[in-house]
Motif scaffolding. Structure first.
Motif, PDB file in Angstrom:
ATOM      1  N   LYS A 100      42.399 -54.804  17.743  1.00 32.71           N
ATOM      2  CA  LYS A 100      43.359 -54.020  16.762  1.00 32.71           C
ATOM      3  C   LYS A 100      43.114 -54.095  15.341  1.00 32.71           C
ATOM      4  O   LYS A 100      42.796 -55.222  14.790  1.00 32.71           O
ATOM      5  N   CYS A 101      42.649 -53.181  14.960  1.00 30.91           N
ATOM      6  CA  CYS A 101      42.521 -53.131  13.162  1.00 30.91           C
ATOM      7  C   CYS A 101      43.771 -53.434  12.722  1.00 30.91           C
ATOM      8  O   CYS A 101      44.816 -53.190  12.966  1.00 30.91           O
ATOM      9  N   PRO A 102      43.535 -54.169  11.697  1.00 31.40           N
ATOM     10  CA  PRO A 102      44.809 -54.867  10.763  1.00 31.40           C
ATOM     11  C   PRO A 102      44.926 -53.742   9.779  1.00 31.40           C
ATOM     12  O   PRO A 102      46.263 -53.799   9.359  1.00 31.40           O
ATOM     13  N   HIS A 103      44.882 -52.463   9.680  1.00 33.00           N
ATOM     14  CA  HIS A 103      45.136 -51.433   8.883  1.00 33.00           C
ATOM     15  C   HIS A 103      46.296 -50.649   9.818  1.00 33.00           C
ATOM     16  O   HIS A 103      46.634 -50.955  11.033  1.00 33.00           O
ATOM     17  N   ARG A 104      46.991 -49.988   9.144  1.00 32.30           N
ATOM     18  CA  ARG A 104      48.228 -49.401   9.455  1.00 32.30           C
ATOM     19  C   ARG A 104      48.212 -48.738  10.929  1.00 32.30           C
ATOM     20  O   ARG A 104      49.239 -48.722  11.706  1.00 32.30           O
ATOM     21  N   GLY A 105      47.282 -48.015  11.153  1.00 35.94           N
ATOM     22  CA  GLY A 105      47.096 -47.307  12.420  1.00 35.94           C
ATOM     23  C   GLY A 105      46.803 -48.083  13.492  1.00 35.94           C
ATOM     24  O   GLY A 105      47.039 -47.896  14.675  1.00 35.94           O
ATOM     25  N   GLY A 106      46.292 -49.407  13.210  1.00 32.43           N
ATOM     26  CA  GLY A 106      45.870 -50.272  14.282  1.00 32.43           C
ATOM     27  C   GLY A 106      44.779 -49.753  15.191  1.00 32.43           C
ATOM     28  O   GLY A 106      45.198 -49.938  16.592  1.00 32.43           O
ATOM     29  N   GLY A 107      43.714 -49.173  14.781  1.00 32.25           N
ATOM     30  CA  GLY A 107      42.861 -48.627  15.672  1.00 32.25           C
ATOM     31  C   GLY A 107      42.316 -49.527  16.602  1.00 32.25           C
ATOM     32  O   GLY A 107      42.154 -50.844  16.264  1.00 32.25           O
ATOM     33  N   VAL A 108      41.703 -49.093  17.687  1.00 29.26           N
ATOM     34  CA  VAL A 108      40.993 -49.765  18.933  1.00 29.26           C
ATOM     35  C   VAL A 108      39.619 -50.002  18.440  1.00 29.26           C
ATOM     36  O   VAL A 108      38.954 -49.088  18.537  1.00 29.26           O
ATOM     37  N   PHE A 129      32.886 -50.328  12.729  1.00 24.21           N
ATOM     38  CA  PHE A 129      33.730 -49.529  11.788  1.00 24.21           C
ATOM     39  C   PHE A 129      34.763 -48.871  12.640  1.00 24.21           C
ATOM     40  O   PHE A 129      34.832 -48.499  13.901  1.00 24.21           O
ATOM     41  N   CYS A 130      36.016 -49.500  12.394  1.00 24.60           N
ATOM     42  CA  CYS A 130      37.418 -48.522  12.765  1.00 24.60           C
ATOM     43  C   CYS A 130      37.436 -47.151  13.011  1.00 24.60           C
ATOM     44  O   CYS A 130      36.971 -46.302  12.183  1.00 24.60           O
ATOM     45  N   PRO A 131      37.662 -46.822  14.474  1.00 22.88           N
ATOM     46  CA  PRO A 131      37.462 -45.201  14.597  1.00 22.88           C
ATOM     47  C   PRO A 131      38.573 -44.604  14.066  1.00 22.88           C
ATOM     48  O   PRO A 131      38.357 -43.417  13.793  1.00 22.88           O
ATOM     49  N   LEU A 132      39.426 -45.071  13.559  1.00 18.53           N
ATOM     50  CA  LEU A 132      40.641 -44.363  12.565  1.00 18.53           C
ATOM     51  C   LEU A 132      40.488 -43.911  11.190  1.00 18.53           C
ATOM     52  O   LEU A 132      40.465 -42.842  11.150  1.00 18.53           O
ATOM     53  N   HIS A 133      40.254 -44.941  10.344  1.00 18.12           N
ATOM     54  CA  HIS A 133      39.866 -44.541   9.033  1.00 18.12           C
ATOM     55  C   HIS A 133      38.594 -45.380   8.539  1.00 18.12           C
ATOM     56  O   HIS A 133      38.370 -45.598   7.344  1.00 18.12           O
ATOM     57  N   ASP A 134      37.944 -45.940   9.438  1.00 22.05           N
ATOM     58  CA  ASP A 134      36.481 -46.357   8.997  1.00 22.05           C
ATOM     59  C   ASP A 134      36.396 -47.719   8.211  1.00 22.05           C
ATOM     60  O   ASP A 134      35.586 -47.791   7.478  1.00 22.05           O
ATOM     61  N   TRP A 135      37.334 -48.725   8.435  1.00 24.74           N
ATOM     62  CA  TRP A 135      37.396 -49.812   7.575  1.00 24.74           C
ATOM     63  C   TRP A 135      36.289 -50.485   8.308  1.00 24.74           C
ATOM     64  O   TRP A 135      35.974 -50.369   9.562  1.00 24.74           O
ATOM     65  N   LYS A 136      35.621 -51.263   7.608  1.00 23.36           N
ATOM     66  CA  LYS A 136      34.227 -52.209   8.065  1.00 23.36           C
ATOM     67  C   LYS A 136      34.551 -53.585   8.199  1.00 23.36           C
ATOM     68  O   LYS A 136      35.379 -54.182   7.401  1.00 23.36           O
TER      69      LYS A 136
HETATM   70  S1  FES Z   1      43.658 -48.306  11.561  1.00 24.42           S
HETATM   71 FE1  FES Z   1      41.645 -49.105  11.317  1.00 24.42          FE
HETATM   72  S2  FES Z   1      41.030 -48.266   9.552  1.00 24.42           S
HETATM   73 FE2  FES Z   1      43.131 -47.275   9.636  1.00 24.42          FE
END
Ligand code: FES
Length: 108
Positions: A47-55, A67-74
């Motif tokens: 689970k990404c720590p960014h707000r969307g919690g990307g998988v 790279f997070c699939p939602l907003h590309d955090w590395k």
């Molecule tokens: S939820 Fe992963 S970069 Fe936004």
């Protein structure tokens, strides 16, 4: 106090696709497992720590980063750290390969 750990089998090594993530659920934990091109297997919280919690298991792997699939955090799959300019981290889990079997270490 010393924390006890246990090892849990997660997959056969040859069933892990190279440079693609695989989601594994163990009890209440969802873990993203990655087999890197260098042959290592890494496991991090899925689970990404960014707000969307990307998988993260659905993210693109490049070297030792996903790279997070939602907003590309590395995110570094070794230490779980989000790379600048973004900030944060995910939990990492130690893995062990024995023959064709891959285990992950979990806190007790
Ligand atoms: S939820 Fe992963 S970069 Fe936004």
């Amino acid at each position: 106090m010393e924390q006890t750990i246990r090892e849990v089998f997660i997959s056969n090594y040859d069933e892990l696709p190279v440079r693609l993530g695989k989601a594994v659920v163990i009890e209440d934990r969802e873990i993203a497992v990655f087999r890197l091109t260098n042959g290592n297997v890494k496991a991090i919280e899925n689970k990404c720590p960014h707000r969307g919690g990307g998988v993260l298991s659905e993210g693109m792997i490049s070297g030792e980063h996903v790279f997070c699939p939602l907003h590309d955090w590395k995110i570094n799959v070794n230490d779980g750290l989000v790379q600048a300019p973004d900030k944060g981290c995910v939990q990492t889990y130690k893995t062990r390969i024995e023959g064709n079997q891959v285990y992950v270490e979990l806190p007790q």
